[in-house]
Structure formats: structure tokens, C-alpha cells
Design a protein around this motif. Sequence first.
Motif, mmCIF file in Angstrom:
data_model
loop_
_atom_site.group_PDB
_atom_site.id
_atom_site.type_symbol
_atom_site.label_atom_id
_atom_site.label_comp_id
_atom_site.label_asym_id
_atom_site.label_seq_id
_atom_site.Cartn_x
_atom_site.Cartn_y
_atom_site.Cartn_z
ATOM 1 N N CYS A 105 -8.770 -17.605 5.597
ATOM 2 C CA CYS A 105 -9.990 -17.301 5.286
ATOM 3 C C CYS A 105 -11.022 -16.700 6.099
ATOM 4 N N PHE A 106 -12.053 -16.292 5.629
ATOM 5 C CA PHE A 106 -12.995 -15.707 6.456
ATOM 6 C C PHE A 106 -14.575 -16.471 6.070
ATOM 7 N N SER A 107 -15.072 -17.004 7.085
ATOM 8 C CA SER A 107 -16.352 -17.923 6.911
ATOM 9 C C SER A 107 -17.423 -17.271 7.884
ATOM 10 N N VAL A 108 -18.766 -17.379 7.293
ATOM 11 C CA VAL A 108 -19.769 -17.113 8.268
ATOM 12 C C VAL A 108 -20.838 -18.350 8.227
ATOM 13 N N ARG A 109 -21.665 -18.180 9.169
ATOM 14 C CA ARG A 109 -22.646 -19.315 9.149
ATOM 15 C C ARG A 109 -23.854 -18.821 7.962
ATOM 16 N N ASP A 110 -24.121 -19.777 7.123
ATOM 17 C CA ASP A 110 -25.374 -19.535 6.467
ATOM 18 C C ASP A 110 -26.332 -20.699 6.515
ATOM 19 N N GLY A 111 -27.302 -20.416 7.082
ATOM 20 C CA GLY A 111 -28.269 -21.501 7.622
ATOM 21 C C GLY A 111 -27.660 -22.640 8.211
ATOM 22 N N SER A 112 -27.826 -23.873 7.630
ATOM 23 C CA SER A 112 -27.315 -24.978 8.295
ATOM 24 C C SER A 112 -25.912 -25.493 7.870
ATOM 25 N N ARG A 113 -25.304 -24.294 7.226
ATOM 26 C CA ARG A 113 -23.898 -24.742 6.989
ATOM 27 C C ARG A 113 -22.812 -23.604 6.922
ATOM 28 N N SER A 114 -21.793 -23.551 6.793
ATOM 29 C CA SER A 114 -20.838 -22.536 6.901
ATOM 30 C C SER A 114 -20.181 -22.380 5.358
ATOM 31 N N LYS A 115 -20.111 -21.022 5.375
ATOM 32 C CA LYS A 115 -19.800 -20.319 4.050
ATOM 33 C C LYS A 115 -18.419 -19.641 3.877
ATOM 34 N N THR A 116 -17.528 -19.873 3.258
ATOM 35 C CA THR A 116 -16.449 -19.209 3.138
ATOM 36 C C THR A 116 -16.562 -18.132 2.088
ATOM 37 N N LEU A 117 -16.359 -16.504 2.506
ATOM 38 C CA LEU A 117 -16.619 -15.515 1.664
ATOM 39 C C LEU A 117 -15.383 -15.092 0.771
ATOM 40 N N ASN A 118 -15.393 -14.496 -0.351
ATOM 41 C CA ASN A 118 -14.384 -13.886 -1.162
ATOM 42 C C ASN A 118 -13.865 -12.780 -0.414
ATOM 43 N N VAL A 119 -13.030 -12.078 -1.057
ATOM 44 C CA VAL A 119 -12.351 -10.849 -0.272
ATOM 45 C C VAL A 119 -13.547 -9.844 -0.478
ATOM 46 N N ARG A 120 -14.125 -9.619 -1.447
ATOM 47 C CA ARG A 120 -15.121 -8.325 -1.670
ATOM 48 C C ARG A 120 -16.560 -8.815 -0.815
ATOM 49 N N GLU A 121 -16.807 -9.981 -0.480
ATOM 50 C CA GLU A 121 -18.021 -10.524 0.423
ATOM 51 C C GLU A 121 -17.587 -10.223 1.966
ATOM 52 N N THR A 122 -16.190 -10.465 2.202
ATOM 53 C CA THR A 122 -15.621 -10.377 3.608
ATOM 54 C C THR A 122 -15.654 -8.829 3.934
ATOM 55 N N VAL A 123 -15.312 -8.048 3.179
ATOM 56 C CA VAL A 123 -15.046 -6.524 3.423
ATOM 57 C C VAL A 123 -16.616 -6.180 3.721
ATOM 58 N N SER A 124 -17.230 -6.209 2.883
ATOM 59 C CA SER A 124 -18.793 -5.884 3.122
ATOM 60 C C SER A 124 -19.328 -6.450 4.408
ATOM 61 N N VAL A 184 -17.513 -7.535 7.270
ATOM 62 C CA VAL A 184 -16.888 -6.862 8.343
ATOM 63 C C VAL A 184 -17.563 -5.534 8.493
ATOM 64 N N LEU A 185 -17.380 -4.771 7.402
ATOM 65 C CA LEU A 185 -18.006 -3.344 7.672
ATOM 66 C C LEU A 185 -19.259 -3.264 8.147
ATOM 67 N N ALA A 186 -19.961 -4.113 7.816
ATOM 68 C CA ALA A 186 -21.687 -4.262 8.276
ATOM 69 C C ALA A 186 -21.907 -4.717 9.462
ATOM 70 N N ASN A 187 -20.963 -5.522 9.939
ATOM 71 C CA ASN A 187 -21.208 -6.363 11.285
ATOM 72 C C ASN A 187 -20.033 -6.212 12.597
ATOM 73 N N HIS A 188 -19.027 -5.638 12.099
ATOM 74 C CA HIS A 188 -17.768 -5.658 13.116
ATOM 75 C C HIS A 188 -17.275 -4.212 13.020
ATOM 76 N N SER A 189 -17.282 -3.458 12.048
ATOM 77 C CA SER A 189 -16.608 -2.181 12.073
ATOM 78 C C SER A 189 -16.606 -1.421 13.312
ATOM 79 N N ALA A 190 -17.891 -1.410 13.991
ATOM 80 C CA ALA A 190 -17.892 -0.589 15.234
ATOM 81 C C ALA A 190 -17.074 -0.982 16.367
ATOM 82 N N ASN A 191 -16.770 -2.560 16.122
ATOM 83 C CA ASN A 191 -16.151 -3.217 17.475
ATOM 84 C C ASN A 191 -14.713 -3.116 17.212
ATOM 85 N N SER A 192 -14.258 -2.947 15.807
ATOM 86 C CA SER A 192 -12.932 -2.955 15.467
ATOM 87 C C SER A 192 -12.063 -2.046 16.305
#
Length: 355
Positions: free
Chosen positions: A326-345, A347-355
Motif C-alpha cells: 500500500c501507499f499512504s500519506v498524511r492527511d491532516g491528523s490522520r493517515s490516508k491510503t491512496l488507490n493506484v491512480r492517486e498513488t501515481v499522481s 509520486v509524480l508530483a512529489n517524488h519523481s525528481a528524487n527517484s
Amino acid sequence: MKQFGYQHIKCIDNVPEFERSLKEVYFDVIVLDMNMGNSDLTGGLNMLEVVENNHITSAVIILTANDTVTNCRQAFLQGAWDYISKNWEGDTFEMVHDSIQNALQKLNRWGNVDNDRWFNENKTDLMQKRPGQWIAILNQDIIESAYTKDELIKKLRGLSLPAVATTIEHVLPQVHSPNLQNEHLMEIINEDENQTVDFKKTACRTMNPKATNPKEPKAIQKIVKEVASFMNSKVGGAVIIGVRDKDHEIVGVELDYVVAVKQKSRQNWDGYESFIRQILDDNLTSNKPLEYKIYRHELAGKMVCRIAVPPAKSEVYHNDIKKTTCFSVRDGSRSKTLNVRETVSYVLANHSANS
């Protein structure tokens, strides 16, 4: 107004000078006449807009001899503290005096709402740039800072500042800082969970008194998910184990020792730390080394575990209870598990430059 004891009064009769004064002088209260510099009797509202646009946090009182419901409503919509008509019965100056006193009493009791809101909205950024500092905020801007409150107050005494418009706040160190002191951690625990802090009562114990197995896999996976979420955030965070999230009561992790570690000689902090490290290493994956630290803090006579998590250099995945990746991110005061499409978006927006 001097008859009421006010000593520092500045009278201005034109708009340009008023705008200059806002940049040069700090005011507790501003009294604006609707007829100020404007033939259509809306000059006071125009100046109120200038005050608002420049984030001036002084209390503003509108004074007029041509009061209308429309102007009164507009004044309050623009953030005026009070609206006083010269046509009302009684002494106008006494009305202004009473209004000023009410404004000052409110600010003294409740603080400056605009400054407080600015501090809360910028708290995460301040923790990165000014960790551990005491700051003075005026008109939603930092005017002075120091590493102790007494030192800051000494600095402020040398400035000509309004009595109540300045807000003093303490910027806590980043929650994943290696040098976080117990006193600062207690301040963090006394606040609610947020973008960078998550409380867990236990890392492994079941809360069901009828359960035959004291170890709870869901509790373990919750720790894993929270750590992964902080790693995938832009600012990181910390999972604090041994604190009940509902009422922030410190319960400690000592009861976890027996459940986490089978070997009796290892049922201590060292064994517990190894257990936490093992569950994280077994359930987190990334194409770059995982960076986190585990700290112990003795608070209220009990041991608390802090997993300090800086933001990861690449995306981090975690296993759920069914061993599904799974892939999860912090969303305010809780953690949220993203679906495949959300995960791709994400990662591309936040980690692609570091991959």
C-alpha cells in the motif's frame, strides 16, 4: 480623548498620511470617520479596507454623522470592531471611550485572533525555520524573536509597541528532531494530533480483555502505516507510542514489553526498540535507505517511545494486515491510503525528481 487618560494619540486628517502612518506606527485602536478624505462619505470604509489589506490587527471603530444600515453592515463585514453614530443620544466621546475599553479587554482576555490564526496556519513552516524560538507576532508578521521568553520580552520593551496587539508564541522544535527535550515533547502531547504528530496507546497489545492472544496485528500495522505516511509527507513527523489519543494521557509502553518480546531477559527497552525496528524494516520498502530514529522519553514516571520520521527521499510503500503493498500519506491528523491512480499522481508530483 486625553480626558479619559489616553496619552499616545495621533490625529490624521488626510488619506496619504494615514497610509504612511500604518507603515510607521503600531496602533491598539484606530477610529475612522466616514467623512475622512472622501466627499461621498465612504472614506472611513475605504480606509478600513486599507487596514484589512495590510493585515493590520488593530481594533477599528467607525465614527459617522451620516449613519445608514448599509454602511453599518458594510463596516462589520470588513472587520470593524464597532460602529458609532454622532447622532445617538449621549456623549460621543464617552461612547468611543467605552468601545475602546471593551476592545482592549477582549484582546487582553482572548488574544489577537488574526495573529493566532496566522501562527496556527504557519506552524509547520515555523517549526522548520525557527525551531525552539519564542516569537512576537504583530499584524501577522514576526517582529522579534529569542530563544527564551524573558529574553524576548526584554527586546520588546525597547520597542514602541501597542499594549495588546502583539502576540507571543513558542515555536516548538520539529517533532522528529534528535534534540527534542522532554519539556517540549510534553507541550506537543498536550496538543491535538496534527499533520506531524500521531499518538498510539500501544504498538502491539490487544485492547480486548477477552482475547486469547495478547498481541494485536492490527496495532502493529497501524504503527507501520503511520510511519510510512510521515515518510511520504513533505515535512515528516513522529509516532508517539504510550500516549492515549483521546485524552493525551501518558500510559507508557512498559506493558508492551511482555507482548512484543518472548525472551524474558529481553523484555525491556532494548528488546522493545529492536521489536519496533524489526516490524518497520519488515513492512516498509523504498528504493532508497529508510531514515528514522527511535527515541525513549521518561514522562510522568513512564516510558514513551518516539519514532522520529523525516521526509523520505523517495516514495515509501508499506504492507497492510493482509501483506498487500500500500501507499499512504498524511492527511491532516490522520493517515490516508491512496488507490493506484492517486498513488501515481502523488509520486509524480512529489517524488519523481528524487527517484
